[in-house]
Design an enzyme around this catalytic site. Structure first.
Site, PDB file in Angstrom:
ATOM      1  N   ARG A 101       0.878  -1.188   0.000  1.00 29.16           N
ATOM      2  CA  ARG A 101       0.000   0.000   0.000  1.00 29.16           C
ATOM      3  C   ARG A 101       0.899   1.216   0.000  1.00 29.16           C
ATOM      4  O   ARG A 101       1.690   1.419   0.933  1.00 29.16           O
ATOM      5  CB  ARG A 101      -0.918   0.004   1.221  1.00 29.16           C
ATOM      6  CG  ARG A 101      -1.597   1.349   1.442  1.00 29.16           C
ATOM      7  CD  ARG A 101      -2.741   1.306   2.422  1.00 29.16           C
ATOM      8  NE  ARG A 101      -3.872   0.591   1.853  1.00 29.16           N
ATOM      9  CZ  ARG A 101      -5.093   0.604   2.368  1.00 29.16           C
ATOM     10  NH1 ARG A 101      -5.349   1.304   3.457  1.00 29.16           N
ATOM     11  NH2 ARG A 101      -6.070  -0.070   1.803  1.00 29.16           N
ATOM     12  N   HIS A 128      -7.153   0.959  -6.556  1.00 25.99           N
ATOM     13  CA  HIS A 128      -7.351   0.071  -5.395  1.00 25.99           C
ATOM     14  C   HIS A 128      -7.998  -1.228  -5.915  1.00 25.99           C
ATOM     15  O   HIS A 128      -9.151  -1.534  -5.619  1.00 25.99           O
ATOM     16  CB  HIS A 128      -8.235   0.770  -4.359  1.00 25.99           C
ATOM     17  CG  HIS A 128      -8.217   0.138  -3.009  1.00 25.99           C
ATOM     18  ND1 HIS A 128      -7.435  -0.960  -2.684  1.00 25.99           N
ATOM     19  CD2 HIS A 128      -8.904   0.441  -1.861  1.00 25.99           C
ATOM     20  CE1 HIS A 128      -7.641  -1.285  -1.420  1.00 25.99           C
ATOM     21  NE2 HIS A 128      -8.531  -0.463  -0.904  1.00 25.99           N
ATOM     22  N   GLN A 131      -9.857  -3.883  -3.632  1.00 26.69           N
ATOM     23  CA  GLN A 131     -11.190  -3.476  -3.173  1.00 26.69           C
ATOM     24  C   GLN A 131     -12.236  -3.763  -4.246  1.00 26.69           C
ATOM     25  O   GLN A 131     -13.335  -4.248  -3.948  1.00 26.69           O
ATOM     26  CB  GLN A 131     -11.181  -1.976  -2.837  1.00 26.69           C
ATOM     27  CG  GLN A 131     -12.520  -1.465  -2.341  1.00 26.69           C
ATOM     28  CD  GLN A 131     -12.881  -2.026  -0.980  1.00 26.69           C
ATOM     29  OE1 GLN A 131     -12.101  -1.944  -0.045  1.00 26.69           O
ATOM     30  NE2 GLN A 131     -14.064  -2.603  -0.853  1.00 26.69           N
ATOM     31  N   ASP A 224     -17.215   7.116  -1.803  1.00 27.18           N
ATOM     32  CA  ASP A 224     -15.983   6.976  -1.030  1.00 27.18           C
ATOM     33  C   ASP A 224     -15.706   8.337  -0.390  1.00 27.18           C
ATOM     34  O   ASP A 224     -16.330   9.347  -0.758  1.00 27.18           O
ATOM     35  CB  ASP A 224     -14.829   6.543  -1.970  1.00 27.18           C
ATOM     36  CG  ASP A 224     -13.517   6.287  -1.235  1.00 27.18           C
ATOM     37  OD1 ASP A 224     -13.563   6.033  -0.017  1.00 27.18           O
ATOM     38  OD2 ASP A 224     -12.455   6.337  -1.882  1.00 27.18           O
ATOM     39  N   CYS A 264     -16.183   1.433   0.278  1.00 28.89           N
ATOM     40  CA  CYS A 264     -14.991   0.652   0.631  1.00 28.89           C
ATOM     41  C   CYS A 264     -14.640   0.782   2.105  1.00 28.89           C
ATOM     42  O   CYS A 264     -13.968  -0.091   2.658  1.00 28.89           O
ATOM     43  CB  CYS A 264     -13.814   1.051  -0.255  1.00 28.89           C
ATOM     44  SG  CYS A 264     -13.238   2.741  -0.013  1.00 28.89           S
ATOM     45  N   ARG A 292     -13.341  -8.785   1.137  1.00 27.70           N
ATOM     46  CA  ARG A 292     -11.905  -8.507   0.946  1.00 27.70           C
ATOM     47  C   ARG A 292     -11.105  -9.785   1.201  1.00 27.70           C
ATOM     48  O   ARG A 292     -10.167 -10.103   0.474  1.00 27.70           O
ATOM     49  CB  ARG A 292     -11.431  -7.399   1.909  1.00 27.70           C
ATOM     50  CG  ARG A 292     -12.032  -6.022   1.666  1.00 27.70           C
ATOM     51  CD  ARG A 292     -11.589  -5.433   0.339  1.00 27.70           C
ATOM     52  NE  ARG A 292     -10.139  -5.320   0.235  1.00 27.70           N
ATOM     53  CZ  ARG A 292      -9.414  -4.320   0.745  1.00 27.70           C
ATOM     54  NH1 ARG A 292      -9.999  -3.316   1.375  1.00 27.70           N
ATOM     55  NH2 ARG A 292      -8.095  -4.286   0.591  1.00 27.70           N
TER      56      ARG A 292
HETATM   57  N1  NVA Z   1      -9.932   6.625  -1.443  1.00 27.63           N
HETATM   58  C1  NVA Z   1      -9.613   6.194  -0.092  1.00 27.63           C
HETATM   59  C2  NVA Z   1      -9.771   4.726   0.027  1.00 27.63           C
HETATM   60  C3  NVA Z   1      -9.522   4.175   1.416  1.00 27.63           C
HETATM   61  C4  NVA Z   1      -9.610   2.689   1.472  1.00 27.63           C
HETATM   62  C5  NVA Z   1      -8.200   6.597   0.246  1.00 27.63           C
HETATM   63  O1  NVA Z   1      -7.304   6.466  -0.595  1.00 27.63           O
HETATM   64  O2  NVA Z   1      -7.973   7.067   1.368  1.00 27.63           O
HETATM   65  N1   CP Z   2     -11.153  -0.263   2.212  1.00 26.63           N
HETATM   66  C1   CP Z   2      -9.908  -0.374   2.688  1.00 26.63           C
HETATM   67  O1   CP Z   2      -8.945  -0.582   1.933  1.00 26.63           O
HETATM   68  O2   CP Z   2      -9.809  -0.238   4.031  1.00 26.63           O
HETATM   69  P1   CP Z   2      -8.478  -0.069   4.888  1.00 26.63           P
HETATM   70  O3   CP Z   2      -7.925   1.295   4.575  1.00 26.63           O
HETATM   71  O4   CP Z   2      -8.928  -0.196   6.309  1.00 26.63           O
HETATM   72  O5   CP Z   2      -7.503  -1.137   4.491  1.00 26.63           O
END
Ligand code: NVA
Ligand code: CP
Length: 315
Positions: A101, A128, A131, A224, A264, A292
């Protein structure tokens, strides 16, 4: 050939279907695949916070007979002192796959270039894909399939989720609609790629600013956060820019009673979605979060089998 999942269209439509079929099977029989028996290890690295991605990969790797090695970039040499490529050269001697990540997509591409093991995007600024695999599994469960169904994303079209719904949804043969305020439309190259995929799968792509027009009749309404990780400095500006870009009971009514709501998570109730929707009868967010685990377990099994030249486990 080593297979990676750096963005959603790294899986062809047939391959995505194989992963989702496998996910359905592994949801019914959680310990049916033992691709990491040994235990063999998978490294899961975080530059950004996580609850779902961290826990679901930990459990998935464990249930495949493996050992999850989870660490933050800040506690490692990656980022500051060591390049993604050098990090991968070391890890590939010891682990079977890397999940990362991170911020820039280019870092993932650097890491994957030339590695002998699969690299998985556990969320970047741009995509992502894990997801969206979980979301597609959820849509199959609630709507009996994905092809021909309509998904309307309301929110930051330029975000990782906006982009991944375009690519992953088009790959699944869906009609993907993105409703985003001015200045937050998805990247043009991503829209072009999704449009080209949709032309082959029977799906379609539509991008605009009118939530009402784009959610009407949708089978899936999804949103989101307005402020993705890494954009915290823009929070006040974004709250102003996204005012009104919210999924409400009225939005769900426009979609219709058949529509499910997805997010998500984590969610900001009262901002991108009203509590009455996310906690209401059309919401499938807990199935989505659970999926997930099943989707990523299937993904790991699939990537490892294809990279090792092995058959997929049979039912
Ligand atoms: N768009 C959000 C998704 C979190 C899972 C982010 O990048 O923070
Ligand atoms: N939706 C998602 O990726 O959640 P986290 O940020 O908790 O991993």
């Amino acid at each position: 050939m080593i297979r990676h999942l750096l963005r959603d269209d790294d899986l062809s439509p047939d391959e995505q279907l194989e992963v989702l079929d496998l996910a359905e099977r592994l949801k019914r029989d959680r310990f049916a695949a033992r691709s990491l028996e040994g235990p063999q290890s998978v490294a899961v690295i975080f530059d950004k916070s996580s609850t779902r991605t961290r826990v679901s990969f930990h459990v998935a790797i464990s249930e495949l007979g493996g050992s999850p090695l989870i660490f933050t970039t800040a506690s490692s040499q990656l980022g500051g002192k060591e390049t993604p490529q050098d990090t991968a050269r070391v890890l590939e001697r010891m682990v079977e796959a890397i999940v990362w990540r991170t911020y820039a997509q280019e870092g993932l591409e650097d890491m994957a270039r030339g590695t002998r093991i699969p690299v998985v995007n556990g969320l970047s600024d741009d995509f992502h894909p894990c997801q969206v695999l979980a979301d597609l599994l959820t849509i199959r469960e609630h709507h009996g399939g994905t092809a021909g169904r309509t998904l309307a994303f309301v929110g930051d079209g330029r975000s990782n989720m906006g982009h991944s719904y375009l690519l992953g949804g088009a790959t699944a043969g869906m009609h993907v609609r993105v409703a985003a305020p001015a200045g937050y439309a998805p990247r043009e190259d991503v829209v072009a790629d999704a449009t080209a995929i949709a032309a082959r799968t029977g799906g379609s792509v539509e991008v605009g600013e009118s939530i009402d027009e784009l959610v009407r009749g949708a089978d899936v309404v999804v949103t989101d956060t307005w402020v993705s990780m890494g954009l915290e400095d823009e929070k006040q500006q974004r709250i102003a820019d996204f005012a009104g870009c919210k999924v409400t009971d009225a939005t769900m009514a426009l979609a219709g009673p058949q529509a499910i709501f997805l997010h998500c998570l984590p969610a900001d109730r009262g901002f991108e979605v009203d509590a009455s929707v996310i906690d209401g009868p059309q919401s499938a967010i807990w199935d989505e979060a659970e999926n997930r685990l099943h989707a990523q377990k299937a993904l790991l099994v699939w990537l490892l089998a294809r990279s090792r030249g092995e058959e997929l486990p049979t039912a």
